[in-house]
Motif scaffolding. Sequence first.
Motif, PDB file in Angstrom:
ATOM      1  N   MET B   1       0.855  -1.156  -0.061  1.00  0.00           N
ATOM      2  CA  MET B   1       0.144   0.075  -0.024  1.00  0.00           C
ATOM      3  C   MET B   1       0.859   1.225   0.218  1.00  0.00           C
ATOM      4  SD  MET B   1      -2.840   1.327   2.850  1.00  0.00           S
ATOM      5  CE  MET B   1      -3.907   0.047   1.939  1.00  0.00           C
ATOM      6  N   SER B   2       2.073   1.104   0.345  1.00  0.00           N
ATOM      7  CA  SER B   2       3.069   2.228   0.457  1.00  0.00           C
ATOM      8  C   SER B   2       3.011   3.322  -0.777  1.00  0.00           C
ATOM      9  CB  SER B   2       4.417   1.982   0.951  1.00  0.00           C
ATOM     10  OG  SER B   2       4.969   1.077  -0.121  1.00  0.00           O
ATOM     11  N   HIS B   3       2.928   2.586  -2.170  1.00  0.00           N
ATOM     12  CA  HIS B   3       2.900   3.307  -3.032  1.00  0.00           C
ATOM     13  C   HIS B   3       1.977   3.778  -3.714  1.00  0.00           C
ATOM     14  CE1 HIS B   3       7.085   4.269  -2.647  1.00  0.00           C
ATOM     15  NE2 HIS B   3       7.423   3.196  -2.461  1.00  0.00           N
ATOM     16  N   THR B   4       0.682   3.672  -3.252  1.00  0.00           N
ATOM     17  CA  THR B   4      -0.707   3.963  -4.078  1.00  0.00           C
ATOM     18  C   THR B   4      -1.260   5.022  -3.202  1.00  0.00           C
ATOM     19  OG1 THR B   4      -1.483   2.253  -2.279  1.00  0.00           O
ATOM     20  CG2 THR B   4      -0.885   1.389  -4.428  1.00  0.00           C
ATOM     21  N   TYR B   5      -2.346   5.498  -3.848  1.00  0.00           N
ATOM     22  CA  TYR B   5      -3.211   6.283  -3.424  1.00  0.00           C
ATOM     23  C   TYR B   5      -3.826   6.293  -2.193  1.00  0.00           C
ATOM     24  CZ  TYR B   5      -6.895   9.840  -3.523  1.00  0.00           C
ATOM     25  OH  TYR B   5      -8.073  10.630  -3.164  1.00  0.00           O
ATOM     26  N   GLN B   6      -3.949   6.943  -1.362  1.00  0.00           N
ATOM     27  CA  GLN B   6      -4.808   6.634  -0.135  1.00  0.00           C
ATOM     28  C   GLN B   6      -5.771   7.641   0.192  1.00  0.00           C
ATOM     29  OE1 GLN B   6      -3.557   6.045   4.134  1.00  0.00           O
ATOM     30  NE2 GLN B   6      -2.937   3.972   3.023  1.00  0.00           N
ATOM     31  N   HIS B   7      -6.919   7.755   0.342  1.00  0.00           N
ATOM     32  CA  HIS B   7      -7.739   8.739   0.812  1.00  0.00           C
ATOM     33  C   HIS B   7      -8.555   8.244   1.962  1.00  0.00           C
ATOM     34  CE1 HIS B   7     -11.557  11.058  -0.740  1.00  0.00           C
ATOM     35  NE2 HIS B   7     -10.839  12.053   0.176  1.00  0.00           N
ATOM     36  N   ALA B   8      -8.449   8.725   3.106  1.00  0.00           N
ATOM     37  CA  ALA B   8      -9.047   8.443   4.279  1.00  0.00           C
ATOM     38  C   ALA B   8      -9.916   9.508   5.078  1.00  0.00           C
ATOM     39  CB  ALA B   8      -8.062   7.748   5.075  1.00  0.00           C
ATOM     40  N   ALA B   9     -11.007   9.287   5.516  1.00  0.00           N
ATOM     41  CA  ALA B   9     -11.943  10.297   6.355  1.00  0.00           C
ATOM     42  C   ALA B   9     -11.329   9.849   7.805  1.00  0.00           C
ATOM     43  CB  ALA B   9     -13.209  10.078   6.428  1.00  0.00           C
ATOM     44  N   LEU B  10     -11.383  11.010   8.692  1.00  0.00           N
ATOM     45  CA  LEU B  10     -10.887  10.969  10.194  1.00  0.00           C
ATOM     46  C   LEU B  10     -12.048  11.747  10.899  1.00  0.00           C
ATOM     47  CD1 LEU B  10      -8.658  10.640  12.528  1.00  0.00           C
ATOM     48  CD2 LEU B  10      -8.217  12.971  11.863  1.00  0.00           C
ATOM     49  N   LEU B  11     -12.528  11.096  11.913  1.00  0.00           N
ATOM     50  CA  LEU B  11     -13.529  11.724  13.051  1.00  0.00           C
ATOM     51  C   LEU B  11     -12.895  12.089  13.860  1.00  0.00           C
ATOM     52  CD1 LEU B  11     -16.528   9.380  12.228  1.00  0.00           C
ATOM     53  CD2 LEU B  11     -16.493  11.853  11.620  1.00  0.00           C
ATOM     54  N   TYR B  12     -13.018  13.328  14.432  1.00  0.00           N
ATOM     55  CA  TYR B  12     -12.532  13.692  15.839  1.00  0.00           C
ATOM     56  C   TYR B  12     -13.599  14.611  16.475  1.00  0.00           C
ATOM     57  CZ  TYR B  12     -11.849  18.453  13.644  1.00  0.00           C
ATOM     58  OH  TYR B  12     -12.270  19.613  13.273  1.00  0.00           O
ATOM     59  N   ASP B  13     -12.970  15.114  17.801  1.00  0.00           N
ATOM     60  CA  ASP B  13     -13.818  15.674  18.722  1.00  0.00           C
ATOM     61  C   ASP B  13     -13.728  17.059  18.715  1.00  0.00           C
ATOM     62  OD1 ASP B  13     -15.702  13.640  19.322  1.00  0.00           O
ATOM     63  OD2 ASP B  13     -14.184  12.669  20.308  1.00  0.00           O
ATOM     64  N   ASP B  14     -12.585  17.388  19.063  1.00  0.00           N
ATOM     65  CA  ASP B  14     -12.005  18.918  19.230  1.00  0.00           C
ATOM     66  C   ASP B  14     -10.559  19.013  18.660  1.00  0.00           C
ATOM     67  OD1 ASP B  14     -10.246  17.761  21.336  1.00  0.00           O
ATOM     68  OD2 ASP B  14     -11.919  17.785  22.914  1.00  0.00           O
TER      69      ASP B  14
END
Lengths: 104, 309
Positions: B1-14
């Motif tokens: 996975m190191s040389h591929t595109y990665q698109h991630a969502a992240l949920l956070y509180d503050d």
Amino acid sequence: MESSDRPDKVVRAWLEVRLDLHGVLRLAGEADMSTEHLVRAGIDQLRAAPPPHRVDLSELSFIDARCLGLLLDSPEPLVLVNPRPNVRRVLEVLGASSHRLETR
Amino acid sequence: MSHTYQHAALLYDDPQDFAAATASFVGEGVDAGEAVVVVTSGANTEALRDVLGAAGDAVTWGAAEDWYLRPGVMFDRFQETITDLARTHKGRIRVIGEQVHEGRTAAEVRELLRYDSLSNVVFQPTAAWVLCPYRRATTPPEVLTDVLRSHPFLRDGGEVVTSDTFVVPEVALAHGNAHDDLPTPPPYATLVTPPMRAVDIRRLATAMGRGFLTDERTQDLVFSVNEALNNAETHGGGATGVTLWVDGARLTCEVRDAGPGLSHPFCGYLRPSTLTAGGRGLWLTRQLCDLVEVRSQAGRGTTVRLHVS
């Protein structure tokens, strides 16, 4: 050169296209789908004359994307002189290189 | 996975939670000499810089309120930034891009998420790692559903997990286009029906913008409505109706046709590669208007709603 009829007569905007005594193509009025053929004919006539090829836009109050394409996609670059703010804005969004624009 | 595109969502509180969740993503990139771009709110920037210390100086910082001013302009800026970096920078590119949803309408949020979906196609070749933080308190369930549809991955703590509900961009955008969810115009809206001339609609839009929009914004709308009319004429068999109305500080104009529908769900979303390429008008419109909403279904016509304030 040709100009379209006044808009109260036909389904057309008004545009005057004229090659002046200095060999500058002058567009006055509105360049849209109904007057595109006039812009095209004017550019053809301008290209038939020796360079530099300049188009004066100071009297042009409106231009659509297709007519802008005619000005920008020509094989050798046309110098666009004195565009009004609304025309300049769209040119800038399209990334038309600034050396093509001339303000006097 | 190191040389591929990665698109991630992240949920956070503050902001503190944001900083804790993104510090290693940013720090590892800086340590490895990678290009790191972070666009987020002022509070998040401050919190993350506190955690990063000196490493923060190697990051390119952007303010979310500048970058996300208009969806179309935002995407073009990210596209330009990431493709430029991909060309000039040898290593990986890491991007944090936060759409701040506070103060935005549901329609604007929907449009921003369409671009999130689109980014999967556009940034695939750059092998960038893109992380999109969403604040839990301003991400209601229906928005979260769309977030998980538009991001193939979800970053949760240190783990990156696959989103089970990810939808390929072509399908996601086509689905959005088919959704008949545009609110009905107000009863005082001005309706124009054929026969009509583009030049007259331009005059009408100019008159309606006068006095409360700047000349520049009025001209932006006039240009855009004319492009919508051109498209209806060229691809949709002619406009069947135009509706214009003022709502508070905003002028809205809708152009409808009964044609075959958009040829591709990405129409007008991507910067045309040459100036003559089709879709240039709609792309320009998305650069000029606050918001452009398109609804289109095969055989059932196209509606383009343009908003300028």
